[in-house]
Enzyme design. Structure first.
Site, short mmCIF file in Angstrom:
data_model
loop_
_atom_site.label_atom_id
_atom_site.label_comp_id
_atom_site.label_asym_id
_atom_site.label_seq_id
_atom_site.Cartn_x
_atom_site.Cartn_y
_atom_site.Cartn_z
CD GLU A 60 -14.62 -5.59 -6.85
OE1 GLU A 60 -15.18 -4.80 -7.63
OE2 GLU A 60 -13.57 -6.18 -7.14
CG HIS A 129 -3.78 -3.30 -5.31
ND1 HIS A 129 -3.81 -2.19 -6.12
CD2 HIS A 129 -4.37 -4.29 -6.02
CE1 HIS A 129 -4.39 -2.50 -7.26
NE2 HIS A 129 -4.75 -3.77 -7.24
#
Ligand SMILES: Cc1ncc(C[n+]2csc(CCOP(=O)(O)OP(=O)(O)O)c2C)c(N)n1
Lengths: 329, 357
Positions: A60, A129
């Site tokens: 990322e 998440h």
């Protein structure tokens, strides 16, 4: 107006803008061959090829940084975070580079970057998440942060995001990807910094954004039915810039406000809303502004626990009743 | 001073490649003299701003390049218009060598409105986009993915420009290095990443030596893990650097594939202008490396080959010092940025500033 899902609205906006503008490209994990974890980009690699729909390794920070480099040379990358929860790893690049490089270069560069992905909870993804990122990214000058809820706004704000010469944090209501709504044809963008009055009312303002707007609309119906109360629902939709005027105008009319957010109570957008109201509409208030927020726990997994962790109709309705000095139900 | 020294710091010495063009002193004599002048210029600049720092005229953090001059000088000799250069915070020489106005650089360090980035970035954030300099950055390793993305953009736009991405030995431990070099190798397979990585191995990240940061001290080989071909060069020897720089830059330009060069060097001054203690290394070690000072080595060669004489050397130094005092005077006499500048350059486009002033 054609009806389409939240998901289709996103894809339509990106694909149409890619047709119009060669400098727009997509990057992210499994957005190409695999079709996208949430199928937002499904089929786009076949249409635009792998140079414009780039499947990245799981990195990322690295690929967000690379996208910033591309943007600094005039490309317009749209980076997908598989979920915003993974953006903690990219937040250094988003905050330390994308948001600031224009300033510390004395205005020599622009970063026309969009980072997008599902934000918030509602689909049992549990603690690692599930996060609501609006207050985190909304804090930083140099970024623009939006959180649309209707498919029409999703398309219009995505078009605006891509065309904006600044880095835009695009927070999607992941739980709503399948929801439908009417979406205007054409290439018109929805401007940032302008809240939407989702429902007009006279007695109390319910102020929210993202998925919680739908909750507020349900609550407004219920208040009308059960209590004869007319609630106004404000969809803030743009977190930075924040349309303070629309919030203040609404409160001047209703004299009461409830700010609803999925994220934790302290330091959130609802706190900010309350603070703006007391600064700019103090004399119009007939009751303290109330925040309704998520439970102070990491997001749980079990369906019932997750539901209990986020604001619900009863909490919001009772908060509205409290501002009206009515009995809670 | 000896042109070829056996001396290396500690036991982490990296072997240098002995494939320099032996005859280039003779063939490119004039050019070498030019580059010598540039190296003297960036050295004298660093000395001048260090004095400014000691006097309290330069604030914040400031990192100088003394001892490492041959690397940027050599690699930027291979710069072609349209190429992009990106580095970390030890960035004064890179921007100066690209031809930026030294007055604007010094004024930036002095925090003046005439500064290169209007007094908004300081020493660590120099930028001259027109000249191809895409910035100095303060998060160790954070600029490496930017360089890789820029390289992709240059190929996406179908140019034959390249990016030179400079990085320090210390930055190889951070995730950014690995993520970015992995991307570069991957994109390079399709000819989409003309990025030349220049590893300025000065053997320390602040006070921590390479040996104390990684068990695999043959640093450039870390690029192997990502399919990025690489080599080493003696970063103190300008001619050796030049040879590699031109060859590597052309290779990257031609193939669109990344390539990495490790230049072994040594910073003969403290890490930043604010630390003087240097508890992490010995005076002996510093003195050893001073004998391999890149400017000294080149000067020796030029004198030996009759391309310069002692008088010319004196003259170059004096002229440079003269210029630098004008540069410093400009910085001192410039005004601070107007306060309105506080609110500009936050956003691009119509809504230049969105907050409350
Ligand atoms: C992410 C991050 N961690 C720590 C620092 C503090 N810091 C500044 S310079 C430096 C050493 C870096 O060494 P190297 O990459 O070898 O470059 P050099 O200073 O030797 O040129 C450190 C640890 C930083 N700026 N950024």
């Amino acid at each position: 107006m054609p009806e389409m899902t939240y998901r289709q609205a996103l894809k339509t906006a990106m694909a149409e803008e890619m047709e119009r503008d060669e400098s727009v490209l997509l990057m992210g994990e499994d957005i190409g061959v695999y079709g996208g974890t949430h199928l937002i980009t499904d089929g786009l690699i076949d249409r635009f090829g792998p140079k414009r729909v780039i499947d990245t390794p799981i990195a990322e920070g690295g690929f967000t940084g690379a996208a910033i480099g591309m943007a600094m040379l005039g490309l317009k990358p749209i980076v997908e975070m598989m979920t915003w929860s993974f953006s903690f790893l990219a937040s250094d690049q988003i905050i330390q580079t994308a948001a600031k490089v224009r300033y510390f270069s004395g205005g020599q560069v622009e970063v026309p970057l969009v980072v997008r992905g599902p934000n918030g909870g509602g689909v049992q993804l549990s603690a690692q998440h599930t996060h609501s990122m609006e207050n985190l990214y909304g804090h930083f000058p140099g970024l623009k942060v939006v959180s649309p809820v209707t498919p029409a706004d999703v398309k219009g704000m995505m078009l605006t995001a891509i065309r904006d010469p600044n880095p835009v944090v695009f927070l999607e209501a992941g739980a709503l990807y399948g929801t439908k709504g009417e979406v205007p044809d054409g290439d018109g963008g929805v401007p940032f910094g302008k809240a939407r009055v989702a429902r007009e009312g006279t007695d109390v303002s319910l102020i929210s954004y993202g998925r919680q707007v739908n909750l507020c609309l349900r609550v407004a119906d219920r208040l009308e039915e059960e209590d004869g109360v007319s609630a106004e629902v404000i969809d803030v939709r743009s977190i930075r810039p924040l349309d303070e005027d629309t919030i203040v105008e609404s409160v001047k009319k209703t004299h009461r406000a409830v700010a609803v957010q999925e994220q934790w109570r302290l330091f959130g957008v609802a706190s900010e809303t309350a603070s703006i109201i007391q600064e700019k509409a103090f004399d119009y208030l007939d009751a303290p502004v109330i925040r309704v927020s998520g439970a102070e726990v990491p997001a749980p997994y079990a369906r019932n626990l997750e539901v209990a962790a986020f604001p619900n109709e009863q909490q919001v309705a009772n908060a509205a009743r409290r501002t009206l000095y009515m009995e809670e139900k | 001073m000896p042109a070829e020294s056996e001396e290396r710091a500690g036991d982490g010495g990296v072997e240098t490649q002995e494939q320099r063009g032996a005859s280039s002193v003779a063939t490119n004599g004039d050019h070498l003299v030019e580059l010598y002048k540039e190296m003297v210029f960036i050295r004298v600049f660093e000395e001048a701003c260090s004095r400014g720092f000691k006097k309290g005229k330069v604030g914040g953090y400031m990192h100088v390049y003394i001892g490492q001059e041959a690397i940027a000088t050599g690699f930027l000799d291979a710069y072609r218009e349209g190429d992009r250069i990106i580095t970390a915070y030890r960035d004064h020489p890179h921007v100066l060598l690209l031809g930026s106005d030294p007055k604007a650089v010094m004024a930036e360090l002095y925090g003046k409105g005439t500064g290169m980035v209007k007094g908004k970035g300081g020493s660590m954030h120099l930028f001259d986009v027109e000249k191809g300099f895409m910035g100095g950055y303060g998060i160790v390793g954070g600029h490496i993915p930017l360089g890789v993305g820029m390289a992709y953009a240059l190929r996406y736009e179908e140019t034959d420009h390249i990016v030179q991405t400079y990085l320090g030995d210390g930055s190889m431990s951070i995730g950014y290095f690995h993520e970015a070099v992995n991307l570069a190798g991957l994109w390079g397979k399709d000819g989409m990443c003309p990025c030349l990585f220049i590893l300025e191995n000065n053997q320390y990240g602040m006070g921590t030596s390479v040996e104390r940061t990684t068990a695999m001290t043959d640093l450039v080989r870390k690029f192997d893990a990502y399919g990025v071909e690489n080599e080493k060069v003696d970063g103190m020897d300008l001619e050796a650097v030049l040879e590699v720089a031109h060859r590597a830059a052309e290779r990257v330009r031609e193939t669109g594939k990344p390539y990495a060069v490790e230049a072994l060097t040594y910073r003969t001054v403290p890490h930043g202008a604010a630390d003087f203690l240097e508890k992490y290394r010995t005076k002996d070690e510093i003195n050893k490396w001073r004998k391999r000072d890149p400017i000294g080595l080149l000067e020796h060669k030029l004198l030996e080959n009759g391309l310069l004489d002692q008088d010319a050397v004196e003259e170059i130094r004096n002229e440079t010092k003269q210029t630098m005092s004008e540069v410093t005077r400009f910085a001192e006499e410039s005004d601070e940025p107007p306060l309105e500048e506080l609110y500009t350059d936050v956003y691009a486009g119509e809504d230049e500033y969105m907050g409350e002033k």
